[in-house]
Design a protein around this motif. Structure first.
Motif, mmCIF file in Angstrom:
data_model
loop_
_atom_site.group_PDB
_atom_site.id
_atom_site.type_symbol
_atom_site.label_atom_id
_atom_site.label_comp_id
_atom_site.label_asym_id
_atom_site.label_seq_id
_atom_site.Cartn_x
_atom_site.Cartn_y
_atom_site.Cartn_z
ATOM 1 N N LEU A 110 2.980 -2.158 2.723
ATOM 2 C CA LEU A 110 2.247 -0.895 2.547
ATOM 3 C C LEU A 110 2.091 -0.561 1.074
ATOM 4 O O LEU A 110 1.029 -0.122 0.632
ATOM 5 C CB LEU A 110 2.974 0.244 3.280
ATOM 6 N N ALA A 111 3.153 -0.818 0.296
ATOM 7 C CA ALA A 111 3.084 -0.541 -1.147
ATOM 8 C C ALA A 111 2.032 -1.423 -1.808
ATOM 9 O O ALA A 111 1.264 -0.967 -2.653
ATOM 10 C CB ALA A 111 4.454 -0.762 -1.784
ATOM 11 N N ARG A 112 1.995 -2.693 -1.405
ATOM 12 C CA ARG A 112 1.005 -3.606 -2.001
ATOM 13 C C ARG A 112 -0.419 -3.199 -1.629
ATOM 14 O O ARG A 112 -1.332 -3.278 -2.437
ATOM 15 C CB ARG A 112 1.276 -5.044 -1.584
ATOM 16 N N ILE A 113 -0.594 -2.763 -0.388
ATOM 17 C CA ILE A 113 -1.924 -2.308 0.042
ATOM 18 C C ILE A 113 -2.362 -1.106 -0.792
ATOM 19 O O ILE A 113 -3.471 -1.072 -1.318
ATOM 20 C CB ILE A 113 -1.913 -1.947 1.550
ATOM 21 N N ARG A 114 -1.457 -0.144 -0.944
ATOM 22 C CA ARG A 114 -1.806 1.048 -1.738
ATOM 23 C C ARG A 114 -2.175 0.659 -3.158
ATOM 24 O O ARG A 114 -3.137 1.156 -3.733
ATOM 25 C CB ARG A 114 -0.627 2.032 -1.758
ATOM 26 N N LEU A 115 -1.383 -0.252 -3.713
ATOM 27 C CA LEU A 115 -1.601 -0.677 -5.098
ATOM 28 C C LEU A 115 -2.957 -1.355 -5.266
ATOM 29 O O LEU A 115 -3.713 -1.048 -6.174
ATOM 30 C CB LEU A 115 -0.486 -1.649 -5.480
ATOM 31 N N VAL A 116 -3.265 -2.270 -4.365
ATOM 32 C CA VAL A 116 -4.539 -3.000 -4.456
ATOM 33 C C VAL A 116 -5.714 -2.035 -4.270
ATOM 34 O O VAL A 116 -6.695 -2.096 -5.002
ATOM 35 C CB VAL A 116 -4.584 -4.149 -3.421
ATOM 36 N N LEU A 117 -5.589 -1.112 -3.333
ATOM 37 C CA LEU A 117 -6.680 -0.154 -3.107
ATOM 38 C C LEU A 117 -6.853 0.761 -4.316
ATOM 39 O O LEU A 117 -7.967 1.062 -4.717
ATOM 40 C CB LEU A 117 -6.418 0.679 -1.846
ATOM 41 N N ARG A 118 -5.750 1.185 -4.895
ATOM 42 C CA ARG A 118 -5.815 2.073 -6.053
ATOM 43 C C ARG A 118 -6.439 1.332 -7.237
ATOM 44 O O ARG A 118 -7.312 1.840 -7.915
ATOM 45 C CB ARG A 118 -4.407 2.558 -6.419
#
Ligand code: CA
Length: 234
Positions: A110-118
């Protein structure tokens, strides 16, 4: 509007597990179990991000990625098997935004997804060089990539290029434990042929210039895994 995420993963249990977690986080999810259908969906489906398994029936994940990149720069996070180093290297070479090794903790995904989207939404709207938000922070520590400048409570810290890159990588991945391999890959490159303890050596340099000078515990060791910068306020 909710981000739509496409999961291309043939192991139904894993796909279902990720799907439930993502829905719980407020994402819209479509999942698919083979490479060929996945590629069609990714090309046409107006998704914000693709989670792409590498070992897939039909087309494998790397081939899906290679074909997808001809027409699309949609963010892709690869799901790779443990120790499949060549897959990771090939995946990043072919334009994957990130990868995560199975089995993984859902929080890390989830953290990686948020990071990539941001990262992607920044790239879309604001060029990095004049982005006022380009400043990375952890407590009193700030790092400005555009000014190549690190400060603690306003006083400047002189770092070498490599030290700066290492700190930058840790701060970009704040609250995510970074393995030595991963740090090595991001900072020294995957073709680096020297000693892997170079990471530990540079962590020591950073600690002597930051932690020891300001009496803080910025860079934490996670025994047997690697390092993390944690922000207690997040
Ligand atoms: Ca698989």
């Amino acid at each position: 509007m909710a981000d739509r995420i496409l999961i291309i993963e043939d192991e139904e249990k894993i796909a279902r597990f990720i799907e439930l977690e993502l829905i719980h986080e407020g994402y819209e999810v479509v999942k698919c179990g083979d490479g060929r259908t996945g590629l069609e969906l990714a090309e046409g489906g107006d998704f914000s991000l693709v989670l792409l398994d590498i070992m897939l029936p039909g087309l494998n994940g790397l081939e899906v990625l290679r074909r997808l990149r001809k027409s699309s720069d949609i963010p892709v996070i690869l799901l790779t098997a443990r120790d499949a180093v060549m897959d990771k290297v090939a995946g990043l070479d072919q334009g994957a935004d990130d990868y995560i090794t199975k089995p993984f903790a859902i929080e890390e995904l989830l953290a990686r997804i948020r990071l990539v989207l941001r990262r992607r939404s920044h790239a879309d709207h604001e060029p990095a060089h004049n982005d006022p938000d380009d400043m990375l922070r952890c407590g009193e520590l700030t790092l400005s990539e555009s000014h190549h400048e690190v400060k603690y409570a306003g006083s400047e810290i002189e770092l070498t290029g490599r030290e700066f890159d290492l700190l930058n990588t840790l701060l970009i991945n704040k609250n995510i434990v970074m393995s030595r391999d991963r740090l090595l890959g991001s900072v020294w490159g995957y073709d680096y042929m020297g000693e892997t303890n170079v990471v530990d050596v540079y962590i020591r340099y950073l600690r002597s210039k930051i932690d020891e000078v300001f009496g803080i515990n910025l860079i934490q060791t996670v025994r047997g895994v690697g390092y993390v910068i944690r922000d207690e306020n997040e």
